[in-house]
Design a protein around this motif. Structure first.
Motif, PDB file in Angstrom:
ATOM      1  N   THR A  53       0.824  -1.215   0.000  1.00  0.00           N
ATOM      2  CA  THR A  53       0.000   0.000   0.000  1.00  0.00           C
ATOM      3  C   THR A  53       0.857   1.263   0.000  1.00  0.00           C
ATOM      4  OG1 THR A  53      -0.168  -0.100   2.398  1.00  0.00           O
ATOM      5  CG2 THR A  53      -1.957  -1.092   1.149  1.00  0.00           C
ATOM      6  N   ARG A  78      -1.668   4.283  -5.428  1.00  0.00           N
ATOM      7  CA  ARG A  78      -2.625   4.882  -4.485  1.00  0.00           C
ATOM      8  C   ARG A  78      -3.955   5.182  -5.146  1.00  0.00           C
ATOM      9  NH1 ARG A  78       2.042   8.542  -2.976  1.00  0.00           N
ATOM     10  NH2 ARG A  78       3.232   7.176  -1.609  1.00  0.00           N
ATOM     11  N   VAL A  83      -7.491   1.001   1.536  1.00  0.00           N
ATOM     12  CA  VAL A  83      -6.832   0.334   2.657  1.00  0.00           C
ATOM     13  C   VAL A  83      -7.677   0.465   3.907  1.00  0.00           C
ATOM     14  CG1 VAL A  83      -4.704   0.120   3.968  1.00  0.00           C
ATOM     15  CG2 VAL A  83      -4.640   1.098   1.678  1.00  0.00           C
ATOM     16  N   THR A  84      -7.877  -0.640   4.573  1.00  0.00           N
ATOM     17  CA  THR A  84      -8.550  -0.631   5.857  1.00  0.00           C
ATOM     18  C   THR A  84      -7.729  -1.501   6.747  1.00  0.00           C
ATOM     19  OG1 THR A  84     -10.749  -0.270   5.024  1.00  0.00           O
ATOM     20  CG2 THR A  84     -10.578  -1.437   7.080  1.00  0.00           C
ATOM     21  N   ALA A  88      -4.110   2.099   9.198  1.00  0.00           N
ATOM     22  CA  ALA A  88      -4.775   3.134   8.403  1.00  0.00           C
ATOM     23  C   ALA A  88      -6.172   3.290   8.975  1.00  0.00           C
ATOM     24  CB  ALA A  88      -4.833   2.733   6.953  1.00  0.00           C
ATOM     25  N   SER A  89      -6.350   4.308   9.757  1.00  0.00           N
ATOM     26  CA  SER A  89      -7.560   4.367  10.565  1.00  0.00           C
ATOM     27  C   SER A  89      -8.355   5.634  10.291  1.00  0.00           C
ATOM     28  CB  SER A  89      -7.147   4.309  12.034  1.00  0.00           C
ATOM     29  OG  SER A  89      -8.276   4.221  12.833  1.00  0.00           O
ATOM     30  N   VAL A  90      -9.521   5.707  10.925  1.00  0.00           N
ATOM     31  CA  VAL A  90     -10.333   6.916  10.804  1.00  0.00           C
ATOM     32  C   VAL A  90     -10.014   7.847  11.980  1.00  0.00           C
ATOM     33  CG1 VAL A  90     -12.209   5.815   9.555  1.00  0.00           C
ATOM     34  CG2 VAL A  90     -12.229   5.819  12.052  1.00  0.00           C
ATOM     35  N   PHE A 103     -12.053  12.194   3.551  1.00  0.00           N
ATOM     36  CA  PHE A 103     -11.305  11.251   2.714  1.00  0.00           C
ATOM     37  C   PHE A 103     -11.773  11.329   1.258  1.00  0.00           C
ATOM     38  CE2 PHE A 103     -10.920   9.013   6.949  1.00  0.00           C
ATOM     39  CZ  PHE A 103      -9.639   9.474   7.169  1.00  0.00           C
ATOM     40  N   ALA A 107      -9.433  12.184  -1.842  1.00  0.00           N
ATOM     41  CA  ALA A 107      -9.327  11.226  -2.945  1.00  0.00           C
ATOM     42  C   ALA A 107      -9.705  11.885  -4.263  1.00  0.00           C
ATOM     43  CB  ALA A 107     -10.209  10.015  -2.673  1.00  0.00           C
ATOM     44  N   ASP A 147     -14.260   2.393   8.939  1.00  0.00           N
ATOM     45  CA  ASP A 147     -12.915   2.206   8.420  1.00  0.00           C
ATOM     46  C   ASP A 147     -12.963   1.558   7.030  1.00  0.00           C
ATOM     47  OD1 ASP A 147     -10.289   2.512   8.852  1.00  0.00           O
ATOM     48  OD2 ASP A 147     -10.113   0.996  10.411  1.00  0.00           O
ATOM     49  N   ALA A 150     -14.261   3.998   4.582  1.00  0.00           N
ATOM     50  CA  ALA A 150     -13.215   4.956   4.220  1.00  0.00           C
ATOM     51  C   ALA A 150     -12.271   4.344   3.185  1.00  0.00           C
ATOM     52  CB  ALA A 150     -12.438   5.378   5.463  1.00  0.00           C
ATOM     53  N   GLY A 151     -12.019   3.041   3.312  1.00  0.00           N
ATOM     54  CA  GLY A 151     -11.156   2.354   2.352  1.00  0.00           C
ATOM     55  C   GLY A 151     -11.785   2.250   0.973  1.00  0.00           C
ATOM     56  N   THR A 154     -12.352   5.573  -2.685  1.00  0.00           N
ATOM     57  CA  THR A 154     -11.759   5.742  -4.015  1.00  0.00           C
ATOM     58  C   THR A 154     -12.330   4.776  -5.059  1.00  0.00           C
ATOM     59  OG1 THR A 154     -10.025   4.252  -3.265  1.00  0.00           O
ATOM     60  CG2 THR A 154      -9.533   6.597  -3.177  1.00  0.00           C
TER      61      THR A 154
ATOM     62  N   GLY B  86      -2.998   6.255  13.419  1.00  0.00           N
ATOM     63  CA  GLY B  86      -3.180   5.653  12.104  1.00  0.00           C
ATOM     64  C   GLY B  86      -3.838   6.556  11.077  1.00  0.00           C
ATOM     65  N   ARG B  90      -3.557   6.530   6.819  1.00  0.00           N
ATOM     66  CA  ARG B  90      -4.687   6.620   5.892  1.00  0.00           C
ATOM     67  C   ARG B  90      -4.406   7.708   4.855  1.00  0.00           C
ATOM     68  NH1 ARG B  90      -8.769   3.696   4.878  1.00  0.00           N
ATOM     69  NH2 ARG B  90      -9.663   3.687   6.944  1.00  0.00           N
TER      70      ARG B  90
END
Lengths: 326, 262
Positions: A53, A78, A83-84, A88-90, A103, A107, A147, A150-151, A154, B86, B90
């Motif tokens: 990633t 990218r 990615v979750t 890679a968090s919220v 996000f 994006a 999460d 959010a991934g 895109t 994190g 992201r």
């Protein structure tokens, strides 16, 4: 027909000082499939995801994601991925809606397109009601769904899920599994890491068992399970019946039964699918063994490793990726 | 460039939304300089050789400079928190500008600082501090303070990205409160022994505090005999210090963010 690979890696190595987190990992995930990286803590799963990633560079080896080289053209990678994960968090200080709109905007979805995308995902994951509350007040399962949403901002061709259900209760886990299944059905390629055999079994088309930085086994869940088998465990009423029970299990499975004199149990790995629980019980009964309990269950991750690698799963192995990432 | 501005704007909005959801934190950080202003002005100030009113006039620009220097702490904490939780990762997996995150955060910090300097100034005015050189002087002082804040926020962002852990950044951040102590923010440097005086006068906070005093025509705005270069040329010193820090830490923080950690 030629197979197009959504993720392809050759000889990926990652060293953290003395620790070699990845030792030549090869991956080939065909487009539109779900690949499960199964392994214990410290196996290198997270490190692999971080390299794929574009979060960290490999020490050596190369990797293509959606056809783009992760080190030479990370920007193109990218644009193709979601990615979750554990890392890679919220943002817990924002509401769910604010998170997704942020996000979306980052994006490249501006204005109305971004708002609609965010609201659509909130609806899809059953988060619309809580959407205007700060995410840190949400339950673990809801946050994980946010999460995941959010991934997906895109509309990724390849989705990476790093231990998507670790720490969740069964109901919340089921919810995530359904969502992942639905995404796979829509044609998204998914690469997920997990410590749970059941999760890999339920979601993945192909499983790669990873240990100490390299793949130790690969195959479909059915093929792997056939190799791994299941585990029969019998509890007897008296200690003097243990040997008789072991004899019966040995004849049925040929699996060198393990005796536990304290718990009065005998256990053995079963590879032959024809050996069912009723058959085990009938055989024991026929031999006059006083059985108080019997079970035939899928093996634990530890037992999987024992079978596939002939060494116990490294319960206390160093976990460089986690600690470094934390 | 357009992505940089658009992405930076998105991050800026995020920072302001965070502040809106946690107003208590904002109030708390706001109360600190006010408490110190009253405490130093009336409790410590009464024990100084300098007459109280004169000291308070000296003190207000010093506290404004110390508040500007707090960008170090805020920047460090903000960056470390995002890295630790994190959110930073992201951002780094998204097809967005690499400079946008630190830029958006430091600009958001600049805006909140611009607002939070006002109460300190108002209490200062109530305590007898005046801007003797009219509006241009006051605006110049405000500009020097904000430029310095922007610079320290970038330094903080870089250190926060380095420290990785929220706790470490918090500890280190609160230790930065000693930095204004070793400057002319709270006390004149002329009384310090030789080497200590040099150190304090080269402290960028001294240059900023003295620049604000000079621009507002307050006590302590003129160089004392034997002062070092930044103390003798405070406005140029403050601006140069800020530009130097920016020239160093904007690329460092951006590169650190883009490359991430292993």
């Amino acid at each position: 027909m030629t197979t197009t690979y959504a993720v392809l890696s050759e000889g990926l190595e990652k060293h953290f000082g003395e620790v070699r987190a990845l030792r030549g990992l090869d991956l080939a995930v065909p487009e539109g499939t779900v690949c499960g990286l199964l392994g214990p803590n410290g196996a290198g799963k997270t490190t692999a995801v971080r390299i794929l990633t574009t979060l960290t560079a490999p020490t050596s080896g190369r990797a293509l994601v959606a056809g783009h080289d992760v080190t030479r053209d990370p920007a193109a990678v990218r644009r193709a991925i979601g990615v979750t994960g554990q890392y890679a968090s919220v943002d817990g200080d924002l509401t769910g809606r604010e998170n997704l709109r942020l996000f979306a905007r980052l994006a490249g979805l501006r204005g109305r397109a971004g708002r609609e995308r965010a609201d659509g995902l909130l609806d899809r994951f059953g988060l619309a009601e809580a959407a205007d509350r700060v995410a840190s007040t949400w339950s673990g399962g809801m946050r994980r769904r946010l999460d995941l949403a959010a991934g997906l901002i895109t509309r990724p061709r390849v989705l990476f899920l790093d231990e998507p259900t670790t720490g969740l209760d069964p109901a919340a886990r089921e919810h995530i599994w359904e969502a992942v299944r639905a995404l796979a059905d829509e044609g998204t390629t998914v690469l997920l890491t997990t410590q749970y055999l059941e999760e890999a079994d339920r979601l993945a088309d192909d499983i790669l068992v990873v240990d100490r930085g390299r793949a130790v086994a690969t195959g479909t869940p059915a093929a792997l399970k056939a190799r791994i088998g299941s585990y029969a465990e019998v509890t007897v009423a008296r200690a003097d019946a243990l040997t008789a029970a072991a004899g019966v299990l040995d004849r049925l499975t040929g699996g060198r039964p393990a005796l536990d004199e304290e718990r009065l149990t005998v256990g053995a790995t079963v590879l032959d699918p024809a050996v069912t629980l009723p058959r085990v019980i009938r055989a024991l009964d026929g031999a006059g063994v006083p059985v108080t309990d019997a079970s035939l269950r899928p093996p634990t991750l530890d037992e999987v490793f024992l079978r596939l690698t002939r060494v116990p799963a490294p319960a206390h192995a160093p976990t460089p990726t986690k600690e470094n990432a934390a | 460039m357009t992505t940089l501005l658009s992405d930076g704007g998105a991050v800026l909005i995020r920072q302001l939304q965070k502040a809106r959801h946690a107003p208590a934190l904002l109030v708390l950080t706001q109360t600190m300089p006010l408490m110190m202003l009253l405490f130093f002005g009336y409790v410590f100030g009464s024990a100084l050789a300098m007459p109280g009113a004169e000291y308070r006039e000296f003190l207000v620009p010093g506290l404004l400079a110390a508040t500007a220097a707090n960008g170090l702490m805020t920047g460090m904490f903000t960056a470390a928190q995002d890295a630790h939780r994190g959110v930073m990762d992201r951002f780094r997996t998204l097809p967005m500008s690499r400079t946008a995150v630190p830029l958006g955060q430091t600009v958001a910090d600049l805006l909140t600082t611009a607002v939070s300097l006002v109460p300190v100034m108002l209490v200062g005015l109530a305590m007898g501090w005046r801007t003797e050189n009219g509006l241009p002087g006051a605006l110049g002082a405000f500009g020097v303070l904000l430029l310095f804040r922007f610079a320290t926020a970038w330094v903080g962002t870089y250190l926060g990205l380095l420290s990785r852990s929220e706790e470490a950044a918090g500890q280190l951040g609160s230790a930065t409160f000693v930095l204004p102590m070793l400057s002319s923010a709270y006390l004149p440097t002329a009384g310090l022994t030789g080497w200590l005086r040099t150190v304090a006068e080269w402290n960028p906070i001294s240059a900023v505090a003295t620049a604000v005093r000079a621009l507002c025509g307050n006590t302590g705005g003129e160089a004392a005999p034997g002062a070092s270069w930044p103390a003798a040329h405070p406005v140029a010193g403050a601006v140069l210090w800020s530009l130097l820090l920016l020239a160093l830490f904007v690329p460092l923080a951006t590169r650190r963010f883009a490359r991430g950690r292993d």
